[in-house]
Motif scaffolding. Structure first.
Motif, PDB file in Angstrom:
ATOM      1  N   TYR A   1       0.998  -1.237  -0.254  1.00 38.26           N
ATOM      2  CA  TYR A   1       0.164  -0.305   0.026  1.00 38.26           C
ATOM      3  C   TYR A   1       0.577   1.345   0.056  1.00 38.26           C
ATOM      4  CZ  TYR A   1      -3.703  -3.214   1.253  1.00 38.26           C
ATOM      5  OH  TYR A   1      -4.699  -4.487   1.289  1.00 38.26           O
ATOM      6  N   VAL A   2       0.627   2.001  -1.095  1.00 38.42           N
ATOM      7  CA  VAL A   2       1.650   2.985  -1.230  1.00 38.42           C
ATOM      8  C   VAL A   2       0.711   5.030  -0.974  1.00 38.42           C
ATOM      9  CG1 VAL A   2       3.057   4.757  -2.483  1.00 38.42           C
ATOM     10  CG2 VAL A   2       3.260   2.305  -3.105  1.00 38.42           C
ATOM     11  N   VAL A   3       0.634   4.443   0.322  1.00 39.32           N
ATOM     12  CA  VAL A   3      -0.396   5.091   1.049  1.00 39.32           C
ATOM     13  C   VAL A   3       0.570   6.600   2.460  1.00 39.32           C
ATOM     14  CG1 VAL A   3      -2.116   6.005   2.515  1.00 39.32           C
ATOM     15  CG2 VAL A   3      -1.794   4.241   0.990  1.00 39.32           C
ATOM     16  N   ASP A   4      -0.461   7.885   2.245  1.00 41.99           N
ATOM     17  CA  ASP A   4       0.673   8.686   3.114  1.00 41.99           C
ATOM     18  C   ASP A   4       0.979   8.170   4.333  1.00 41.99           C
ATOM     19  OD1 ASP A   4       1.086  10.790   5.127  1.00 41.99           O
ATOM     20  OD2 ASP A   4       0.051  12.485   3.747  1.00 41.99           O
ATOM     21  N   ALA A   5       2.662   8.548   5.343  1.00 44.15           N
ATOM     22  CA  ALA A   5       2.839   7.817   6.214  1.00 44.15           C
ATOM     23  C   ALA A   5       1.603   8.376   7.106  1.00 44.15           C
ATOM     24  CB  ALA A   5       4.244   8.258   6.605  1.00 44.15           C
ATOM     25  N   ARG A   6       0.926   8.993   7.386  1.00 48.08           N
ATOM     26  CA  ARG A   6       0.009   9.272   8.643  1.00 48.08           C
ATOM     27  C   ARG A   6      -0.781   8.480   8.319  1.00 48.08           C
ATOM     28  NH1 ARG A   6      -0.221  15.644   6.522  1.00 48.08           N
ATOM     29  NH2 ARG A   6      -0.069  14.343   4.775  1.00 48.08           N
TER      30      ARG A   6
ATOM     31  N   HIS B   1       2.872  -1.536   4.704  1.00 50.79           N
ATOM     32  CA  HIS B   1       2.340   0.014   4.293  1.00 50.79           C
ATOM     33  C   HIS B   1       3.261   0.519   3.707  1.00 50.79           C
ATOM     34  CE1 HIS B   1       1.317   4.258   5.773  1.00 50.79           C
ATOM     35  NE2 HIS B   1       1.428   4.116   5.005  1.00 50.79           N
ATOM     36  N   LEU B   2       3.743   1.378   2.411  1.00 54.20           N
ATOM     37  CA  LEU B   2       4.709   1.629   2.265  1.00 54.20           C
ATOM     38  C   LEU B   2       4.489   3.375   2.430  1.00 54.20           C
ATOM     39  CD1 LEU B   2       5.942  -0.027  -0.618  1.00 54.20           C
ATOM     40  CD2 LEU B   2       6.061  -0.194   1.586  1.00 54.20           C
ATOM     41  N   GLY B   3       4.678   4.113   3.524  1.00 52.40           N
ATOM     42  CA  GLY B   3       4.726   5.083   3.573  1.00 52.40           C
ATOM     43  C   GLY B   3       5.498   6.283   3.072  1.00 52.40           C
ATOM     44  N   PHE B   4       4.567   6.726   3.011  1.00 52.46           N
ATOM     45  CA  PHE B   4       5.972   8.483   2.793  1.00 52.46           C
ATOM     46  C   PHE B   4       5.519   9.901   3.549  1.00 52.46           C
ATOM     47  CE2 PHE B   4       2.129   8.243  -0.821  1.00 52.46           C
ATOM     48  CZ  PHE B   4       1.010   8.951  -0.498  1.00 52.46           C
ATOM     49  N   GLY B   5       6.565  10.440   3.211  1.00 52.26           N
ATOM     50  CA  GLY B   5       6.331  11.929   3.159  1.00 52.26           C
ATOM     51  C   GLY B   5       5.821  12.872   2.719  1.00 52.26           C
ATOM     52  N   THR B   6       5.498  13.956   3.604  1.00 55.56           N
ATOM     53  CA  THR B   6       4.809  15.330   2.934  1.00 55.56           C
ATOM     54  C   THR B   6       5.402  16.400   1.768  1.00 55.56           C
ATOM     55  OG1 THR B   6       5.178  16.363   4.370  1.00 55.56           O
ATOM     56  CG2 THR B   6       3.130  15.311   4.900  1.00 55.56           C
ATOM     57  N   ILE B   7       4.796  16.701   0.930  1.00 56.19           N
ATOM     58  CA  ILE B   7       5.411  17.701   0.141  1.00 56.19           C
ATOM     59  C   ILE B   7       5.287  19.046   0.665  1.00 56.19           C
ATOM     60  CG2 ILE B   7       5.215  18.666  -2.267  1.00 56.19           C
ATOM     61  CD1 ILE B   7       4.309  16.281  -3.306  1.00 56.19           C
ATOM     62  N   ASN B   8       6.119  19.325   1.143  1.00 61.29           N
ATOM     63  CA  ASN B   8       5.299  20.669   1.675  1.00 61.29           C
ATOM     64  C   ASN B   8       5.773  22.593   0.750  1.00 61.29           C
ATOM     65  OD1 ASN B   8       5.682  19.294   3.684  1.00 61.29           O
ATOM     66  ND2 ASN B   8       7.132  19.602   4.402  1.00 61.29           N
TER      67      ASN B   8
END
Ligand code: ARG
Length: 588
Positions: free
Chosen positions: A348-353, A378-385
């Motif tokens: 699952y490529v979904v937001d780390a939150r 769950h392959l979490g990822f960080g945000t684009i800031n």
């Protein structure tokens, strides 16, 4: 043909030397040297071996080095520090390695020894809402992981997992009712047929959705209405289902266009709603296993464990008002996928939150015996800031529509490309094509080259630079190789690559580093490791280009060798970019 990575071969050779000393050959694991000024590779196994055998590491190192010194693979074997074995390869051996990569139709890519059947869940947009900035990373990272895993040999099914079943659907139905109460969809006495034509357009949906959400937030009655509309929809009320079908169709067309523009595609366009038929059997399964508990009118699965350091709340299967929620559809989707696709793993490529959500779902799946937890990731990822290093928002505090970012990138790319290429005789059409590809490469490479789990700041100028570790730099490197070969009339057939110069040596080592880099990127599900490798490769070629003659080399054999090396580099670089989801223009 799958290539055996250079590191593996060297480890095998060094391992045999350990074995000859009656030590475990696993101690012979070789790695790229920490000190490229001293050696190309090193083996630190003597230290661990000595610890185990309770002897002196230097003595073991010496014995191993002595066994290796005679081998023609190495031009130099030396011992450093407490027992590190430093290795430098013979140029002829390196030439053999690079000629194998040149002949490989996979251009030196790694192949998984145990290919798997994978379901990759990415994209995850919601019906009736345009994509926002949060949807970019899952699309870009998911697409590249899909390509990476396929290149490794896996069978991957990419599923968009459309958000089409949650409370926002009921909110939207009620908002349409508010504006057009006379439509036949709201007449409970009527069971159809309903019009074929959608009463709402994509633009309507984009307008209605925020109104609906705001109304439910501000007004308790509206919220209750929306909730009951959601459960009626899920229970199959014909008018609501028909209206909802229109939402999906209208949205689908719009989303498809947005993903096409991004070069992102899905094998399945399933939604949360497709899991609905599995909810009943799922509930039954949970009941049979005694896993369902009542909690304030809701039905839940308790997933907390004694060893937990933080609170993991129960997974709500059925809410108080009788609807299925995000977690229950995810669990039902696991059942659906297991029965219809029978995968080895689900990613699952979904937001780390959303980490806690997946923790709950995975534990519940495991508890129910649906799917083992260690095969769910769950392959979490960080945000684009934004420039303030906070997640990008509009002025009203909403997530920024993706369009806004894409337009910024597009305008920036047109500017950059027209300034740098204006006198080079490109037609308007070509310039437009190049700008589009440069913009997309800048965006995707910037996203992918940041480790998946970290946040990063969106910076159009930095991403678009033709220098440094950027998409445009890599496109430029790939195009330069293409035009060099074109100018030379291609690489001569059956040319043998020779290694005679330090720049050639480094480039060959870079080409050979593809397989281990790809293996690690695969194991960790980390596309940035492919970006790192692509950048090293492009830089190594730039050095060769700057320090060695290629087209105008007067020695024919050497000229042919260098052209063949350029061809091999170009092929590997293009494969890398393709795997990252980046298209290369023909010229620029
Ligand atoms: N639609 C969800 C969201 O916007 C993302 C879905 C991710 N995939 C999943 N299987 N839960 O947050």
């Amino acid at each position: 043909m799958a290539i055996v990575s250079l590191i593996d071969r060297l480890s095998h050779i060094v391992g045999a030397a350990f074995a000859a000393e009656s030590l475990d050959p696993a101690f012979g694991r070789v790695q790229v040297s920490d000190r490229p000024d001293l050696a190309q590779f090193q083996c630190n196994g003597a230290l661990a071996a000595a610890k185990q055998a309770k002897t002196n590491p230097r003595a073991i190192g010496e014995a191993v080095a002595a066994r290796l010194s005679g081998r023609e693979v190495f031009s130099d074997v030396s011992l450093a520090g407490p027992g590190f074995v430093n290795l430098t390869l013979n140029d002829d051996y390196l030439a053999g390695i690079v000629n194998e990569i040149a002949a490989d139709d996979r251009h030196g890519a790694w192949a998984s020894p145990a290919p798997q059947k994978v379901v990759l869940d990415y994209g995850g947009p919601n019906v009736a809402k345009p994509l926002h900035v949060g949807h970019l990373r899952t699309a870009v990272i998911g697409e590249s992981l899909k390509r990476l895993m396929r290149l490794a040999g896996d069978t991957v099914t990419g599923d968009i997992h459309l958000g089409d079943w949650g409370k926002q659907m009921g909110q939207l139905i009620m908002q349409v009712k508010q504006e057009m109460p006379d439509l036949p969809y709201f007449n409970a006495a009527l069971a159809g047929p309903y019009p074929d034509e959608s009463p709402v357009t994509l633009a309507d949906l984009a307008r209605l959705y925020p109104l609906a959400a705001a109304a439910c937030k501000a007004d308790q009655t509206r919220d209750v209405e929306a909730r009951s509309a959601t459960s009626d929809l899920q229970a199959g009320r014909p008018g609501y289902r028909a209206l909802w079908q229109h939402f999906i169709q209208v949205s689908h067309a719009g989303l498809k266009r947005e993903y096409d523009d991004l070069g992102v595609s899905f094998d399945l366009w399933h939604g949360e709603s497709d899991a609905h038929p599995y909810v009943e059997p799922l509930i039954k399964l949970l009941e049979d296993k005694g896993l369902l508990a009542d909690s304030e009118g809701a039905r839940v699965v308790v997933v907390a464990r004694e060893a937990d350091k933080k609170d993991i709340p129960p997974l709500i299967m059925i809410s108080q008002d009788g609807s299925v929620l995000y977690g229950s559809t995810d669990l039902a989707t696991i059942m659906d996928r297991t029965q219809n696709l029978d995968p080895d793993i689900m990613l699952y490529v979904v937001d780390a939150r959303q980490a806690q959500h997946f923790e709950q779902v995975f534990r519940a799946a495991d508890k129910a015996g649906l799917f083992a937890e260690d095969r769910l990731e769950h392959l979490g990822f960080g945000t684009i800031n934004g420039p303030d290093n906070k997640p990008f928002k509009t002025r009203d505090g909403d997530a920024l529509p993706l369009r806004v970012l894409l337009d910024q990138m597009k305008d920036g790319a047109i500017d950059r490309v027209t300034t740098s290429l204006q006198d080079k005789g490109f037609s308007q059409e070509e310039l437009a094509d190049i700008s589009a590809k440069v913009g997309m490469a800048a965006l995707k490479f910037a996203d992918l080259s940041n480790p998946r789990t970290t946040n990063y700041i969106f910076d159009v100028d930095k991403f678009l630079s033709f220098e440094g570790k950027t998409g445009p730099y890599l496109l430029y490197a790939a195009v330069r190789i293409k035009s060099l070969l074109e100018k030379a009339g291609g690489a001569p057939e059956a040319a043998q690559i020779m290694v005679t110069d330090p720049a050639e040596r480094d480039l060959v080592l870079a080409l050979a580093a593809f397989a281990p880099a790809m293996a690690t990127a695969y194991d960790k599900r980390m596309p940035h490791l492919l970006c790192d490798h692509a950048y090293t490769l492009a830089q190594a070629f730039s050095k060769l280009y700057a320090s060695c003659r290629i087209i105008d080399e007067s020695n024919h054999t050497l000229r042919a060798s260098r052209l063949a090396l350029a061809l091999t580099t170009g092929q590997q670089l293009e494969l890398l970019l393709q795997t990252l989801g980046i298209d290369v223009p023909d010229r620029m």
